[in-house]
Write an enzyme that holds these catalytic residues in place. Sequence first.
Site: not given
Ligand code: ADP
Ligand code: X15
Length: 403
Positions: A360, A202, A37, A384
């Site tokens: 991310g 998330k 990033r 997101g």
């Molecule tokens: N079954 C699970 N239980 C808890 N955490 C998980 C699980 N599967 C994946 N994760 C966690 O999800 C996190 C990423 O989630 P998220 O922020 O939603 O993804 P992104 O940043 O790609 O949008 C990672 O740190 C991973 O360890």
């Molecule tokens: O990591 C982010 O989003 P992402 O996990 O959906 O890629 C962005 O930095 C937004 O962070 P936020 O979901 O805490 O508002």
Amino acid sequence: MKTIDELLSEGVAGKRVFVRADLNVPLDGTAITDDGRIRAVLPTVRALAEAGARVVVASHLGRPKGAPDPAFSLAPAATRLGELLGADVAFATDTVGESAGATVAGLADGQVAVIENLRFNAGETSKDDAERGEFADRLAALADVYVGDGFGAVHRKHASVYDLPARLPHYAGHLIATEVGVLKKLTDEVQRPYVVALGGAKVSDKLAVIDELLGKADRILIGGGMAYTFLKAQGHEVGASLLQEDQIPAVREYLERAEKNGVELVVPVDTLVTAEFPDMRAKAPTNPTNVAADAVPADHMGLDIGPRTRKLYASKLADAATVFWNGPMGVFEHPDYAEGTKAVAQALIDSPGFTVVGGGDSAAAVRTLGFDEQAFGHISTGGGASLEYLEGKTLPGLAALED
Ligand SMILES: Nc1ncnc2c1ncn2[C@@H]1O[C@H](COP(=O)(O)OP(=O)(O)O)[C@@H](O)[C@H]1O
Ligand SMILES: O=C(OP(=O)(O)O)[C@H](O)COP(=O)(O)O
């Protein structure tokens, strides 16, 4: 939407330019485990600095609770930005206080500063327009011009994303222009079969997007933390796994609607479980057990999809003409729970279609697990944000950059 190219042609020498970036990078203590990033915003920061602007870079990191918290300091990101730019980058230890004021006032033309985590101030994320506006006023005092380039945060109606651009002449940076250009293709002219793979942590954010995606995708594959809300909605016990109890009725409705509309909504058939969340620093072996999706023991938690699900998801991706993937399939940061994420990454590489990885952590997973970035169609900095874009929603941070 005016772009940074227009700003550069108007001239920025001597102007204070506020760049809202997304430097929300994964950290292990103070060590950045993936700097994707930060690299992504370099073209914008470089172009402005080379044109003689006084560049003020701002971002959030993690989800601190509206007050300073050293665990979420942007200092490591500022240091890394300096290394990547090959220049000194000043760092302000607050957002709109004395340090920020003095740091920005001390910038020479062409110099770059980073201010501390915007979420250390409650006004950044407040739902109250006046409170956000007040914080935006104080941020506006630091700059003459606003450049929005934090694509990963454009779905957030936050002070620095939404309210601040209304107070300054505003432009879209290079990253936002690129991201929107690619994602637009997925909304305007999507090739089918269109498969969406969703995972991550998330859970409530991402369950919410399924409603719209059911009308757009041909297949949706569910993994990561959200899988257990689906399993629970199907009547299975999920032990100590992540669960979004309040969304079980909505998930039941998604499953019914998918069936009725002929959309394949695919959930794991097996999962790796363990009794305790692993120590992510030591990364010692944890000997996970693979169980059927309807047999998670009450005192265990699911941390990855199992081997049968890996195969199933690979087969569902094999003929995809378009794939969008957001959210790791498991806790990929620990080697015991990385196989699900690796299998989906490999399936994208093997698929003949146009593949987009967003988020991310998803982007970080692809890189830290050793995959070649070039093997994917596009790696987006926003998870997101890209999901909400694909839903067809108006994103506050993009709307605010319109003229
Ligand atoms: N079954 C699970 N239980 C808890 N955490 C998980 C699980 N599967 C994946 N994760 C966690 O999800 C996190 C990423 O989630 P998220 O922020 O939603 O993804 P992104 O940043 O790609 O949008 C990672 O740190 C991973 O360890
Ligand atoms: O990591 C982010 O989003 P992402 O996990 O959906 O890629 C962005 O930095 C937004 O962070 P936020 O979901 O805490 O508002």
